[in-house]
Design a protein around this motif. Sequence first.
Motif, short mmCIF file in Angstrom:
data_model
loop_
_atom_site.label_atom_id
_atom_site.label_comp_id
_atom_site.label_asym_id
_atom_site.label_seq_id
_atom_site.Cartn_x
_atom_site.Cartn_y
_atom_site.Cartn_z
N LEU A 43 0.86 -1.18 0.00
CA LEU A 43 0.00 0.00 0.00
C LEU A 43 0.90 1.23 0.00
O LEU A 43 1.81 1.35 0.82
CB LEU A 43 -0.90 0.01 1.23
CG LEU A 43 -1.74 1.28 1.47
CD1 LEU A 43 -2.76 1.48 0.35
CD2 LEU A 43 -2.45 1.20 2.82
N CYS A 45 0.64 5.32 0.11
CA CYS A 45 -0.09 6.58 0.27
C CYS A 45 0.93 7.71 0.11
O CYS A 45 1.87 7.81 0.92
CB CYS A 45 -0.76 6.67 1.63
SG CYS A 45 -1.97 5.36 1.94
N ILE A 117 -8.21 0.53 0.71
CA ILE A 117 -7.44 1.75 0.45
C ILE A 117 -8.12 2.98 1.06
O ILE A 117 -7.46 3.94 1.47
CB ILE A 117 -7.19 1.92 -1.06
CG1 ILE A 117 -6.03 2.92 -1.30
CG2 ILE A 117 -8.44 2.37 -1.79
CD1 ILE A 117 -5.58 2.98 -2.75
N CYS A 121 -5.98 4.88 4.04
CA CYS A 121 -5.26 6.01 3.45
C CYS A 121 -6.21 7.20 3.27
O CYS A 121 -7.31 7.03 2.74
CB CYS A 121 -4.68 5.59 2.10
SG CYS A 121 -3.55 6.77 1.37
N ALA A 126 -2.79 7.62 -4.17
CA ALA A 126 -2.44 6.37 -3.50
C ALA A 126 -2.58 5.18 -4.45
O ALA A 126 -3.27 5.25 -5.48
CB ALA A 126 -3.33 6.16 -2.27
N ASP A 127 -1.89 4.08 -4.06
CA ASP A 127 -1.98 2.81 -4.79
C ASP A 127 -2.07 1.67 -3.78
O ASP A 127 -1.50 1.76 -2.69
CB ASP A 127 -0.73 2.58 -5.65
CG ASP A 127 -0.43 3.73 -6.59
OD1 ASP A 127 -1.02 3.77 -7.67
OD2 ASP A 127 0.41 4.59 -6.24
N ILE A 128 -2.75 0.62 -4.20
CA ILE A 128 -2.78 -0.60 -3.39
C ILE A 128 -2.69 -1.80 -4.32
O ILE A 128 -3.26 -1.80 -5.42
CB ILE A 128 -4.06 -0.67 -2.52
CG1 ILE A 128 -3.93 -1.81 -1.50
CG2 ILE A 128 -5.31 -0.83 -3.36
CD1 ILE A 128 -5.03 -1.80 -0.43
N SER A 136 -5.40 2.27 -8.22
CA SER A 136 -4.70 3.55 -8.07
C SER A 136 -5.71 4.67 -8.20
O SER A 136 -6.65 4.57 -8.99
CB SER A 136 -3.62 3.71 -9.14
OG SER A 136 -2.68 2.66 -9.08
#
Length: 530
Positions: A43, A45, A117, A121, A126-128, A136
């Motif tokens: 993850l 953030c 996510i 976050c 952000a991405d997970i 994303s």
Amino acid sequence: MGLELLFRPKKMARDSNLVTFFLFVVSILFFVTPIYGDNPLDLLCRPENGNYTFGSPFRNNLEQLLLGNLASNTAKKGFLSSSTGDGTDEVFGQALCRRDVNRSACGDCVRIASQEIMNKCNKKDADIWYEFCQISYSYSNFFSAMTYQGQYPDSNNQKQDVSNPEELSSALNKLMDGLISEAPWASSMFAVGSSNFPSQGHVYGLVQCTREISGGDCNTCLVSAWGDLRTCCSLHQGGTVVSRYCNVRFELYRFYNQHSEGLGKKRIILLVICILAGALLASLGVWVARRRWKRRMTRDEERDENELIQELPKPIELSISRGDLEYSDDMFVMDLVTLRAATANFSLTNKLGQGGFGIVYKGILPDGNEIAVKRLSMKSWQGVEEFKNEVTLIAKLKHKNLVRLLGWGIDGHEKLLIYEYMANKSLDVFLFDPMKSSQLDWGARYSIINGIARGLLYLHEDSVPKIIHRDLKPSNVLLDIDMVAKISDFGMARIFSEKQNVANTRRVVGTLHGFCGTKGESLNSWTLSY
């Protein structure tokens, strides 16, 4: 033969069920998707791009995008880019599933990732990543502006080192070079495959890009990610590098599903061969069953034909012989070649009419005499029964209001009846034709009615044995050159003993005629039948 016909569909159904079961087993072996855990691989953030607050327009748009649009629609194609809102509160989001997982697993993964996510976050970028999917989102449009930033999941640290790193490095380089050269130009930007790793069998690899970027950017991203993976994990028994735009992974076991694109083509070919082999075996079984059934039918037909010939009246006291035609005091027997010649090979131009069990043709014999030839249906057992009924009954009937049966012929499947020719065809031709019906004045009508009545009276009272016609209708009343009515078609006739007046019947026979009732309802009527 009846039982064979009864059970044959069941056997064919069993063959079909076996094929279905076979394909099901193959699909289980090749297409099962493993169960994934709820914990994400990684993850990210990004704090440098700012936070959002709960209840803000950005947060509401993000929730609508992730939990609504992406979670509901990604599984259809395995990839989706979308945006919601406008101005500074607009949210851009993207979801990608691993190409080798099915729709159900993809949808479940995206829903879990979307919820996770948002719970973990509160950043605007952000991405997970999960094993089967990634999500994303950002406050800016990042879809095609590829900037590589690789991530190393904690799972890499749990991998043990290999005892022969040089051998692994050689196998990995060969494998990844092939996958990276393939995936950017595939429609799904995805490739999997394996390479021989002699000391431990094989090493398996997977590469994938998001589908918004170009093939060149995908290649650049994969090359960078493979460089990071080689640096971090080339001594390990497996490793993964993920990023917003591409992912790479290798393991010493097959971790992906075989129906994917890429270097798993050998397994796909094997699957196709298995399916074709199963279909071929099933087809062979059906072919053998049909062949056995046809052989039995042929034997039964030959036996029925022989039995039928034995039961038919034979020509007696032959007086004249002309080629293939033999005359007797009662009937003559004619072969198929002669009848074909007489009817111009059963030409449609010689067709006189058609009944339930066959077609009637006009024929001209070598001596110039005209005849009517009824060609019974080749495959109808009822046709055989009608043939036997006609020959055995009409041969004994002699009356001016009954059509005379002149002879018969049998040749293989062909069963033919030969009658005297009726120049004016049948009564229905006159009754139902507006022009010809005018030719039937009351004198002609009375004569026809009287002729039918005399014929029936003879059948019911004077013939031995008594005969009930059971299918009397205008098309079975023929008219000669002088418009004399003659009853024909005794295929459904029934014999009564001399003193019998009543009989029970097991089935309704005759000809069904359809017509409409007064209010449009469908009604039916039957000809005279017993």
